[in-house]
Design an enzyme around this catalytic site. Structure first.
Site, PDB file in Angstrom:
ATOM      1  N   HIS A  70      22.761  91.208  59.650  1.00  0.00           N
ATOM      2  CA  HIS A  70      22.633  92.627  59.154  1.00  0.00           C
ATOM      3  C   HIS A  70      21.496  92.775  58.323  1.00  0.00           C
ATOM      4  O   HIS A  70      20.903  93.878  58.260  1.00  0.00           O
ATOM      5  CB  HIS A  70      23.700  92.854  58.173  1.00  0.00           C
ATOM      6  N   ASP A  71      20.716  91.874  57.883  1.00  0.00           N
ATOM      7  CA  ASP A  71      19.163  92.122  57.533  1.00  0.00           C
ATOM      8  C   ASP A  71      18.153  92.105  58.567  1.00  0.00           C
ATOM      9  O   ASP A  71      17.217  92.988  58.660  1.00  0.00           O
ATOM     10  CB  ASP A  71      18.850  90.886  56.524  1.00  0.00           C
ATOM     11  N   GLY A  89      13.070  94.354  60.229  1.00  0.00           N
ATOM     12  CA  GLY A  89      13.810  93.064  60.821  1.00  0.00           C
ATOM     13  C   GLY A  89      14.402  92.441  59.584  1.00  0.00           C
ATOM     14  O   GLY A  89      14.685  92.755  58.236  1.00  0.00           O
ATOM     15  N   ASP A  91      13.520  91.248  56.648  1.00  0.00           N
ATOM     16  CA  ASP A  91      12.524  91.206  55.653  1.00  0.00           C
ATOM     17  C   ASP A  91      13.208  91.180  54.218  1.00  0.00           C
ATOM     18  O   ASP A  91      12.588  91.279  53.328  1.00  0.00           O
ATOM     19  CB  ASP A  91      11.796  92.627  55.730  1.00  0.00           C
ATOM     20  N   SER A  93      15.201  93.217  53.118  1.00  0.00           N
ATOM     21  CA  SER A  93      15.616  94.473  52.512  1.00  0.00           C
ATOM     22  C   SER A  93      17.112  94.768  51.995  1.00  0.00           C
ATOM     23  O   SER A  93      17.280  95.633  51.200  1.00  0.00           O
ATOM     24  CB  SER A  93      15.106  95.740  53.454  1.00  0.00           C
TER      25      SER A  93
HETATM   26  C1  HEM Z   1      26.680  94.039  68.069  1.00  0.00           C
HETATM   27  C2  HEM Z   1      26.725  93.135  67.352  1.00  0.00           C
HETATM   28  C3  HEM Z   1      27.710  92.812  66.480  1.00  0.00           C
HETATM   29  C4  HEM Z   1      28.603  93.553  65.936  1.00  0.00           C
HETATM   30  C5  HEM Z   1      29.166  94.982  66.635  1.00  0.00           C
HETATM   31  C6  HEM Z   1      29.592  92.926  65.022  1.00  0.00           C
HETATM   32  C7  HEM Z   1      30.513  93.265  64.351  1.00  0.00           C
HETATM   33  C8  HEM Z   1      31.201  92.682  63.127  1.00  0.00           C
HETATM   34  C9  HEM Z   1      32.421  92.920  62.599  1.00  0.00           C
HETATM   35  C10 HEM Z   1      32.925  94.527  63.029  1.00  0.00           C
HETATM   36  C11 HEM Z   1      32.884  92.135  62.023  1.00  0.00           C
HETATM   37  C12 HEM Z   1      34.066  92.090  60.890  1.00  0.00           C
HETATM   38  C13 HEM Z   1      33.560  92.679  59.641  1.00  0.00           C
HETATM   39  C14 HEM Z   1      34.646  92.881  58.587  1.00  0.00           C
HETATM   40  O1  HEM Z   1      35.080  91.820  57.793  1.00  0.00           O
HETATM   41  O2  HEM Z   1      35.335  93.869  58.443  1.00  0.00           O
HETATM   42  C15 HEM Z   1      31.750  90.976  62.045  1.00  0.00           C
HETATM   43  C16 HEM Z   1      31.960  89.935  61.404  1.00  0.00           C
HETATM   44  C17 HEM Z   1      31.104  88.718  61.611  1.00  0.00           C
HETATM   45  N1  HEM Z   1      29.965  88.783  62.164  1.00  0.00           N
HETATM   46 FE1  HEM Z   1      29.519  89.908  63.564  1.00  0.00          FE
HETATM   47  N2  HEM Z   1      29.003  91.750  64.782  1.00  0.00           N
HETATM   48  C18 HEM Z   1      27.686  91.659  65.551  1.00  0.00           C
HETATM   49  C19 HEM Z   1      26.792  90.490  65.683  1.00  0.00           C
HETATM   50  C20 HEM Z   1      26.758  89.292  64.944  1.00  0.00           C
HETATM   51  C21 HEM Z   1      25.989  88.312  65.135  1.00  0.00           C
HETATM   52  C22 HEM Z   1      24.672  88.399  66.051  1.00  0.00           C
HETATM   53  C23 HEM Z   1      26.353  87.396  64.012  1.00  0.00           C
HETATM   54  C24 HEM Z   1      25.669  86.259  63.830  1.00  0.00           C
HETATM   55  C25 HEM Z   1      24.332  85.875  63.612  1.00  0.00           C
HETATM   56  C26 HEM Z   1      27.601  88.073  63.681  1.00  0.00           C
HETATM   57  C27 HEM Z   1      28.457  87.140  62.569  1.00  0.00           C
HETATM   58  C28 HEM Z   1      29.371  87.587  61.975  1.00  0.00           C
HETATM   59  C29 HEM Z   1      30.315  86.671  61.136  1.00  0.00           C
HETATM   60  C30 HEM Z   1      29.711  85.247  60.914  1.00  0.00           C
HETATM   61  C31 HEM Z   1      31.334  87.692  60.846  1.00  0.00           C
HETATM   62  C32 HEM Z   1      32.371  87.162  60.089  1.00  0.00           C
HETATM   63  C33 HEM Z   1      32.048  87.236  58.412  1.00  0.00           C
HETATM   64  C34 HEM Z   1      33.191  87.023  57.540  1.00  0.00           C
HETATM   65  O3  HEM Z   1      33.950  86.166  58.010  1.00  0.00           O
HETATM   66  O4  HEM Z   1      33.091  87.334  56.457  1.00  0.00           O
HETATM   67  N3  HEM Z   1      27.662  89.238  63.993  1.00  0.00           N
HETATM   68  N4  HEM Z   1      30.969  91.348  63.006  1.00  0.00           N
END
Ligand code: HEM
Length: 171
Positions: A70-71, A89, A91, A93
Site C-alpha cells: 500500500h505504500d 512508490g 517512499d 508517504s
Molecule cells: C490488486 C492487488 C491487491 C488487492 C486488490 C488486494 C486487496 C486486499 C484486500 C481487500 C485485503 C483485505 C483487507 C481487510 O482486512 O479488509 C487484503 C489483505 C492483505 N493483502 Fe492484499 N491486495 C492486493 C495485493 C497485495 C500484495 C501485492 C500483497 C503483498 C505484498 C498483499 C498482501 C496482503 C496481506 C498480507 C493481507 C492481509 C493483511 C492482514 O491480515 O491484516 N496484497 N488485500
C-alpha cells in the site's frame, strides 16, 4: 600436474586470499557489507522482539506485508504525463502523511500497523520508506515457507502524499 599448472593454481589461490574484504563488523559483532548497514541489525532485533512478538507470523506480520504494497503501489506514470503528481512508490508517504493516505478507501485498516511501526523507524533514525519495506521482508521470514526477500536501503525520509485511487480495490 605440470610446473606451469602448479604455478597458475598457486597464483589463483593467492589472488583469492589477497582479495580485500570490505565487510564491516558492527557493534553487536555481526558483519555486513558496509558499516552504514549496521543499524539494520538493531532494527531487526528490535522488531522481531517487540513488533512481531518474538519472531511470530502473527497479525503484525500480515499487516506489515500488506503495508509494503500500500505504500509502494501508488505510482502513476499516466498522472505524470498529464502534468500531475502521480506518487513516488515505496517512499514512506503512507506513514509520513498517514492522516491523508489512511483516509483513502483502499487503505482501510492500515492505520493500526502504521502507528505500531512508526516509533521503531523514529527510534532507529531510518526512513519510513526503508522501514516499511524492511519490516515486510523480515516479517515474512517468520512464516513457514515464506520467501527471503531482498531489501535495499537508501530511501529519503521526504515524501509527498500519494494521490487517491491508485491503490487497487478488490474489484
Ligand atoms: C490488486 C492487488 C491487491 C488487492 C486488490 C488486494 C486487496 C486486499 C484486500 C481487500 C485485503 C483485505 C483487507 C481487510 O482486512 O479488509 C487484503 C489483505 C492483505 N493483502 Fe492484499 N491486495 C492486493 C495485493 C497485495 C500484495 C501485492 C500483497 C503483498 C505484498 C498483499 C498482501 C496482503 C496481506 C498480507 C493481507 C492481509 C493483511 C492482514 O491480515 O491484516 N496484497 N488485500
Amino acid at each position: 600436474m605440470s610446473f606451469k599448472t602448479l604455478i597458475t593454481l598457486a597464483t589463483l589461490a593467492l589472488a583469492v586470499v589477497a582479495v580485500p574484504t570490505k565487510r564491516a563488523t558492527c557493534s553487536n559483532g555481526r558483519t555486513t557489507a558496509h558499516a552504514s548497514c549496521c543499524v539494520w541489525f538493531d532494527v531487526l532485533d528490535d522488531i522481531q522482539e517487540n513488533l512481531f512478538d518474538g519472531g511470530e507470523c502473527g497479525e503484525e506480520v500480515h499487516e506489515s506485508l500488506r503495508l509494503t504494497f500500500h505504500d509502494a503501489i501508488p505510482f502513476s506514470p499516466k498522472l505524470f504525463l498529464q502534468g500531475k503528481f502521480g506518487g513516488l512508490g515505496a517512499d514512506g508517504s503512507i506513514m509520513a502523511h498517514s492522516e491523508i493516505e489512511t483516509a483513502f478507501h483502499a487503505n482501510a485498516g492500515v492505520d493500526e500497523i502504521i502507528e505500531a511501526q512508526r516509533p521503531f523507524a523514529i527510534k532507529h533514525k531510518v526512513s519510513f520508506g526503508d522501514f516499511i519495506q524492511f519490516a515486510g521482508a523480515v516479517g515474512v521470514t517468520n512464516c513457514a515457507g515464506g520467501p527471503r526477500l531482498e531489501f535495499l536501503a537508501g530511501r529519503l525520509n521526504v515524501s509527498l502524499p500519494a494521490p487517491d485511487l491508485l491503490v487497487p480495490e478488490p474489484r
